[in-house]
Design a protein around this motif. Structure first.
Motif, mmCIF file in Angstrom:
data_model
loop_
_atom_site.group_PDB
_atom_site.id
_atom_site.type_symbol
_atom_site.label_atom_id
_atom_site.label_comp_id
_atom_site.label_asym_id
_atom_site.label_seq_id
_atom_site.Cartn_x
_atom_site.Cartn_y
_atom_site.Cartn_z
ATOM 1 N N ALA A 82 0.863 -1.144 0.201
ATOM 2 C CA ALA A 82 -0.043 0.106 0.029
ATOM 3 C C ALA A 82 0.745 1.256 0.043
ATOM 4 O O ALA A 82 0.557 2.224 -0.632
ATOM 5 C CB ALA A 82 -0.989 0.100 1.085
ATOM 6 N N ALA A 107 -7.630 4.410 -2.490
ATOM 7 C CA ALA A 107 -6.100 4.028 -2.093
ATOM 8 C C ALA A 107 -5.913 4.718 -0.849
ATOM 9 O O ALA A 107 -5.181 4.067 -0.131
ATOM 10 C CB ALA A 107 -5.489 4.588 -3.259
ATOM 11 N N VAL A 110 -6.817 2.891 2.244
ATOM 12 C CA VAL A 110 -5.855 1.490 2.579
ATOM 13 C C VAL A 110 -4.599 2.237 3.154
ATOM 14 O O VAL A 110 -4.104 1.368 4.238
ATOM 15 C CB VAL A 110 -5.635 0.980 1.048
ATOM 16 N N ALA A 111 -4.087 3.205 2.656
ATOM 17 C CA ALA A 111 -2.674 3.726 3.405
ATOM 18 C C ALA A 111 -2.959 4.449 4.437
ATOM 19 O O ALA A 111 -1.735 5.142 4.964
ATOM 20 C CB ALA A 111 -1.606 3.869 2.321
ATOM 21 N N ASN A 156 -0.967 7.492 -3.145
ATOM 22 C CA ASN A 156 -0.113 7.524 -1.923
ATOM 23 C C ASN A 156 1.278 7.677 -2.266
ATOM 24 O O ASN A 156 2.237 7.256 -1.527
ATOM 25 C CB ASN A 156 -0.120 6.069 -1.515
#
Ligand SMILES: Nc1ncnc2c1ncn2[C@@H]1O[C@H](COP(=O)(O)OP(=O)(O)OP(=O)(O)O)[C@@H](O)[C@H]1O
Ligand SMILES: [Mg+2]
Length: 217
Positions: A82, A107, A110-111, A156
């Motif tokens: 990630a 995204a 997730v991170a 990210n």
């Protein structure tokens, strides 16, 4: 940045074993834009998935900077993925019931990057999607969907982008737009590995790698 050593993958199916990749060794430096070419079934997607920390090799190792991806625990590998790796898939993989901005922000969820929304909007502006952030995927053109997928992959600030035929179902104008965005990521120091059949796409690469029946040709 990446060292692949003797990578191999054999899939076991009810119909028997399929040797998808058979002893691939490669070094990839930061800042390279690699095109992975080869006929259908030659192992391109398999190779990308193993580099992506998503598919354990049957043999061999993938070293990303100083980490051996498949020596980590599953949770550590997911976190590493990630933080460091972005993906762009051929079929976009956008969530149909979320709008463009929400898809890109997935995204970030997730991170867990804090300033996600501002960066997502800025990135969508840059990709020419500022007027579409509230639209659903079903309301977008193919090129717009793929640029949304790129914005998500970039969110990210990964070091590496893996793109599996990112221009496969785009017309030449949209394909070139997508490739130029990938190139600008590379020019900012990013590394890209892209599976492709397209000659135009190969033109953007700094190195082309040819796979034949799971081996480097
Ligand atoms: N999950 C799986 N189970 C069994 N065999 C698989 C699986 N995934 C891929 N294969 C087989 O492994 C080989 C390599 O597949 P892969 O998807 O890596 O090829 P590719 O080069 O990406 O092809 P394409 O250009 O069509 O996308 C093929 O023979 C395929 O049938
Ligand atoms: Mg493939």
């Amino acid at each position: 940045m990446l060292i692949l050593q003797d990578l191999a993958k054999t899939y076991r199916t009810r119909a028997g074993e399929v040797k998808a990749l058979d002893g691939v060794s490669l070094r990839i430096d930061q800042g390279e834009f690699i095109a992975v070419c080869g006929p259908s079934g030659s192992g391109k997607t398999t190779l990308l998935m193993m580099i992506a920390a998503m598919l354990r090799p049957s043999r061999g190792t993938v070293q990303f900077e100083d980490r051996d991806l498949y020596q980590m625990t599953g949770a550590a590998r997911a976190k590493f993925r990630a933080r460091n790796i972005g993906f762009v898939f051929q079929m976009f993989h956008l969530v149909p019931y979320l709008n463009v901005l929400e898809n890109v922000l997935l995204a970030g969820a997730v991170a867990r990057s804090g300033d996600g929304r501002a960066r997502a909007e800025e990135s969508l502006q840059r990709l020419g999607l500022g007027h579409r952030i509230g639209h659903r995927p079903s309301e977008l053109s193919a090129g717009e969907k793929q640029r949304t997928a790129i914005a998500r992959a970039l969110l990210n600030r990964p070091k590496l982008i893996l793109a599996d035929e990112p221009t496969g179902n785009l017309d030449s104008q949209n394909a070139e737009g997508v490739l130029r965005h990938l190139q600008s990521f590379q020019r900012d120091g990013g590394t890209i590995i892209m599976a492709t059949h397209g000659l135009a796409a190969q033109g953007f690469a700094t190195r082309t790698i040819d796979l034949r029946e799971g081996r480097l040709a």
